[in-house]
Design a protein around this motif. Structure first.
Motif, PDB file in Angstrom:
ATOM      1  N   ILE A 126      21.430   0.417  -3.517  1.00  0.00           N
ATOM      2  CA  ILE A 126      21.217   1.337  -2.397  1.00  0.00           C
ATOM      3  C   ILE A 126      22.467   2.191  -2.190  1.00  0.00           C
ATOM      4  N   GLU A 127      22.240   3.499  -2.007  1.00  0.00           N
ATOM      5  CA  GLU A 127      23.322   4.441  -1.798  1.00  0.00           C
ATOM      6  C   GLU A 127      23.044   5.302  -0.574  1.00  0.00           C
ATOM      7  N   LYS A 128      24.071   5.979  -0.132  1.00  0.00           N
ATOM      8  CA  LYS A 128      23.932   6.891   0.998  1.00  0.00           C
ATOM      9  C   LYS A 128      22.943   8.006   0.653  1.00  0.00           C
ATOM     10  N   ASP A 129      22.183   8.478   1.640  1.00  0.00           N
ATOM     11  CA  ASP A 129      21.213   9.566   1.540  1.00  0.00           C
ATOM     12  C   ASP A 129      19.916   9.171   0.834  1.00  0.00           C
ATOM     13  N   MET A 130      19.712   7.882   0.615  1.00  0.00           N
ATOM     14  CA  MET A 130      18.423   7.443   0.075  1.00  0.00           C
ATOM     15  C   MET A 130      17.392   7.399   1.193  1.00  0.00           C
ATOM     16  N   ASN A 131      16.163   7.775   0.885  1.00  0.00           N
ATOM     17  CA  ASN A 131      15.087   7.798   1.872  1.00  0.00           C
ATOM     18  C   ASN A 131      14.555   6.387   2.139  1.00  0.00           C
ATOM     19  N   VAL A 132      14.141   6.157   3.394  1.00  0.00           N
ATOM     20  CA  VAL A 132      13.613   4.850   3.806  1.00  0.00           C
ATOM     21  C   VAL A 132      12.210   5.073   4.373  1.00  0.00           C
ATOM     22  N   ILE A 133      11.257   4.263   3.930  1.00  0.00           N
ATOM     23  CA  ILE A 133       9.874   4.388   4.374  1.00  0.00           C
ATOM     24  C   ILE A 133       9.360   3.030   4.860  1.00  0.00           C
TER      25      ILE A 133
ATOM     26  N   GLU B 136       0.831  -1.205   0.000  1.00  0.00           N
ATOM     27  CA  GLU B 136       0.000   0.000   0.000  1.00  0.00           C
ATOM     28  C   GLU B 136       0.864   1.253   0.000  1.00  0.00           C
ATOM     29  N   LEU B 137       1.970   1.211   0.756  1.00  0.00           N
ATOM     30  CA  LEU B 137       2.881   2.347   0.795  1.00  0.00           C
ATOM     31  C   LEU B 137       3.564   2.538  -0.548  1.00  0.00           C
ATOM     32  N   ASP B 138       3.892   1.434  -1.184  1.00  0.00           N
ATOM     33  CA  ASP B 138       4.504   1.509  -2.507  1.00  0.00           C
ATOM     34  C   ASP B 138       3.556   2.171  -3.497  1.00  0.00           C
ATOM     35  N   GLN B 139       2.279   1.825  -3.389  1.00  0.00           N
ATOM     36  CA  GLN B 139       1.288   2.422  -4.287  1.00  0.00           C
ATOM     37  C   GLN B 139       1.030   3.883  -3.935  1.00  0.00           C
ATOM     38  N   LYS B 140       1.311   4.257  -2.684  1.00  0.00           N
ATOM     39  CA  LYS B 140       1.107   5.640  -2.260  1.00  0.00           C
ATOM     40  C   LYS B 140       2.120   6.580  -2.910  1.00  0.00           C
ATOM     41  N   TYR B 141       3.306   6.049  -3.198  1.00  0.00           N
ATOM     42  CA  TYR B 141       4.355   6.841  -3.862  1.00  0.00           C
ATOM     43  C   TYR B 141       4.792   6.119  -5.138  1.00  0.00           C
TER      44      TYR B 141
ATOM     45  N   GLN C 202       8.984   0.892  17.092  1.00  0.00           N
ATOM     46  CA  GLN C 202       9.299  -0.132  18.086  1.00  0.00           C
ATOM     47  C   GLN C 202       9.222  -1.536  17.507  1.00  0.00           C
ATOM     48  N   HIS C 203       8.588  -1.681  16.339  1.00  0.00           N
ATOM     49  CA  HIS C 203       8.386  -3.016  15.771  1.00  0.00           C
ATOM     50  C   HIS C 203       8.719  -3.049  14.276  1.00  0.00           C
ATOM     51  N   LEU C 204       9.772  -2.381  13.888  1.00  0.00           N
ATOM     52  CA  LEU C 204      10.150  -2.378  12.474  1.00  0.00           C
ATOM     53  C   LEU C 204      10.700  -3.747  12.062  1.00  0.00           C
ATOM     54  N   GLN C 205      10.207  -4.265  10.951  1.00  0.00           N
ATOM     55  CA  GLN C 205      10.725  -5.526  10.419  1.00  0.00           C
ATOM     56  C   GLN C 205      11.101  -5.408   8.948  1.00  0.00           C
ATOM     57  N   GLU C 206      10.222  -4.811   8.160  1.00  0.00           N
ATOM     58  CA  GLU C 206      10.492  -4.608   6.741  1.00  0.00           C
ATOM     59  C   GLU C 206      10.371  -3.126   6.394  1.00  0.00           C
ATOM     60  N   VAL C 207      11.186  -2.685   5.454  1.00  0.00           N
ATOM     61  CA  VAL C 207      11.158  -1.293   5.014  1.00  0.00           C
ATOM     62  C   VAL C 207      11.273  -1.252   3.500  1.00  0.00           C
ATOM     63  N   LEU C 208      10.989  -0.091   2.954  1.00  0.00           N
ATOM     64  CA  LEU C 208      11.219   0.181   1.531  1.00  0.00           C
ATOM     65  C   LEU C 208      12.260   1.285   1.415  1.00  0.00           C
TER      66      LEU C 208
ATOM     67  N   SER D 214       5.614   7.083  -8.074  1.00  0.00           N
ATOM     68  CA  SER D 214       6.596   7.682  -8.984  1.00  0.00           C
ATOM     69  C   SER D 214       8.033   7.346  -8.610  1.00  0.00           C
ATOM     70  N   TYR D 215       8.255   6.705  -7.470  1.00  0.00           N
ATOM     71  CA  TYR D 215       9.610   6.390  -7.022  1.00  0.00           C
ATOM     72  C   TYR D 215       9.903   4.903  -7.205  1.00  0.00           C
ATOM     73  N   ASP D 216      11.134   4.598  -7.626  1.00  0.00           N
ATOM     74  CA  ASP D 216      11.594   3.209  -7.637  1.00  0.00           C
ATOM     75  C   ASP D 216      12.019   2.822  -6.224  1.00  0.00           C
ATOM     76  N   LYS D 217      11.699   1.605  -5.827  1.00  0.00           N
ATOM     77  CA  LYS D 217      11.969   1.186  -4.454  1.00  0.00           C
ATOM     78  C   LYS D 217      12.473  -0.252  -4.427  1.00  0.00           C
ATOM     79  N   VAL D 218      13.122  -0.593  -3.331  1.00  0.00           N
ATOM     80  CA  VAL D 218      13.531  -1.971  -3.081  1.00  0.00           C
ATOM     81  C   VAL D 218      13.173  -2.307  -1.629  1.00  0.00           C
TER      82      VAL D 218
END
Length: 285
Positions: free
Chosen positions: A147-154, A110-115, A268-274, A117-121
């Motif tokens: 992945i490079e330095k200064d990339m945003n994580v959601i 759902e978060l991927d669909q929210k943004y 407090q419960h992060l497991q997966e990120v984009l 226009s951005y490529d994500k992994v």
């Protein structure tokens, strides 16, 4: 004067004598075919109670044996039932874990669909700094994954932080709740800008971080307002949800406002990120 010691006949001798008498009476009865008379009467008084006692003892022994067998069967049944309970409990735990992971993946989708226009992994969190919060952590993707330095994580519903270091197969992330984190944000409804400051102490106390230097008209920004990344941020992409205003008050200069924000991400419960592979373009000098 010496007292005479009483001599008692041992029980085993008494029992032996009674047994011998019984055998003798049985022998005499069968030998002389005494079906009546005083001997038969004596036999009735002697053998009938003995027979009843023997029957009662035999019944008690049989009942106890049945109880032992029943208890053994119950224990075996309980053991089998406990094994089934353990198996079902393990399956239920596995199902709950899979459901939790499925929910996380659904949120990421759902978060991927929210943004769009951005490529994500997608990446999995593999370690943190050992505190109560995921304010600094490692993910299992790195340079070989683009992945490079200064990339945003959601994650969850919004912004987690930014990549601070990378290796071949890992990357380090600093979250917006970290004490050294500063993010340029803005109120979504008014586009008024502010500075979001990480604060682990306030996260421990009330699960909030602070904002300051918000310039807006009076009552233009209220509690519940969405705060997103600003277009003037040097490293964060514009429009990513940071959180919601939980408290706001006018500063002593009567020009700006400060307050607190409830983050949109469960730190407090992060497991997966984009990880957003598009970096903020900064104008060249």
């Amino acid at each position: 004067m010496k007292r005479r010691t009483k001599r008692s006949i041992p029980t085993k001798y008494t029992l032996l004598a009674v047994t011998a008498l019984c055998v003798l009476l049985m022998f005499v009865s069968f030998t002389f075919n005494l079906s009546g008379g005083p001997l038969n009467t004596v036999a009735g008084y002697v053998f009938v109670p003995m027979q009843n006692g023997i029957n009662q003892v035999g019944s008690w022994v049989i009942n106890r044996a049945d109880d032992v067998v029943s208890l053994r069967n119950v224990r075996q049944d309980n053991k089998k039932l406990q094994e089934q309970v353990d198996e079902l409990t393990q399956k239920l735990s596995t199902i709950k874990l899979e459901q939790y992971e499925l929910d996380n993946l659904r949120k990421l989708m759902e978060l991927d669909q929210k943004y769009p226009s951005y490529d994500k992994v997608a990446a999995r969190v593999i370690a943190n700094d050992g505190g109560n919060w995921f304010n600094a952590f490692l993910i299992d993707k790195g340079e070989k994954d683009g992945i490079e330095k200064d990339m945003n994580v959601i994650a969850g519903s919004g912004l987690v932080g930014i990549v601070t270091d990378t290796g071949s197969n890992y990357a380090k992330v600093r979250a917006i709740i970290d004490d050294v984190s500063n993010v340029s944000g803005m109120a979504l409804s008014t586009a008024d800008r502010c500075i979001i400051n990480g604060n682990l102490a306030s996260m421990n106390q009330e699960q909030v971080i602070g904002f300051s230097d918000l310039k807006c008209e009076e009552d233009a920004v209220k509690t519940g307002e969405q705060i997103v990344t600003s277009h003037i941020s040097d490293k964060y992409l514009e429009g990513i949800l940071i959180g919601y205003v939980s408290t706001i008050e006018r500063n002593s200069n009567n020009l700006t406002y400060s307050g607190t924000i409830t983050p949109a991400v469960d730190f407090q419960h992060l497991q997966e990120v984009l990880v957003i592979l598009d970096k903020k373009e900064t104008p060249k000098e």
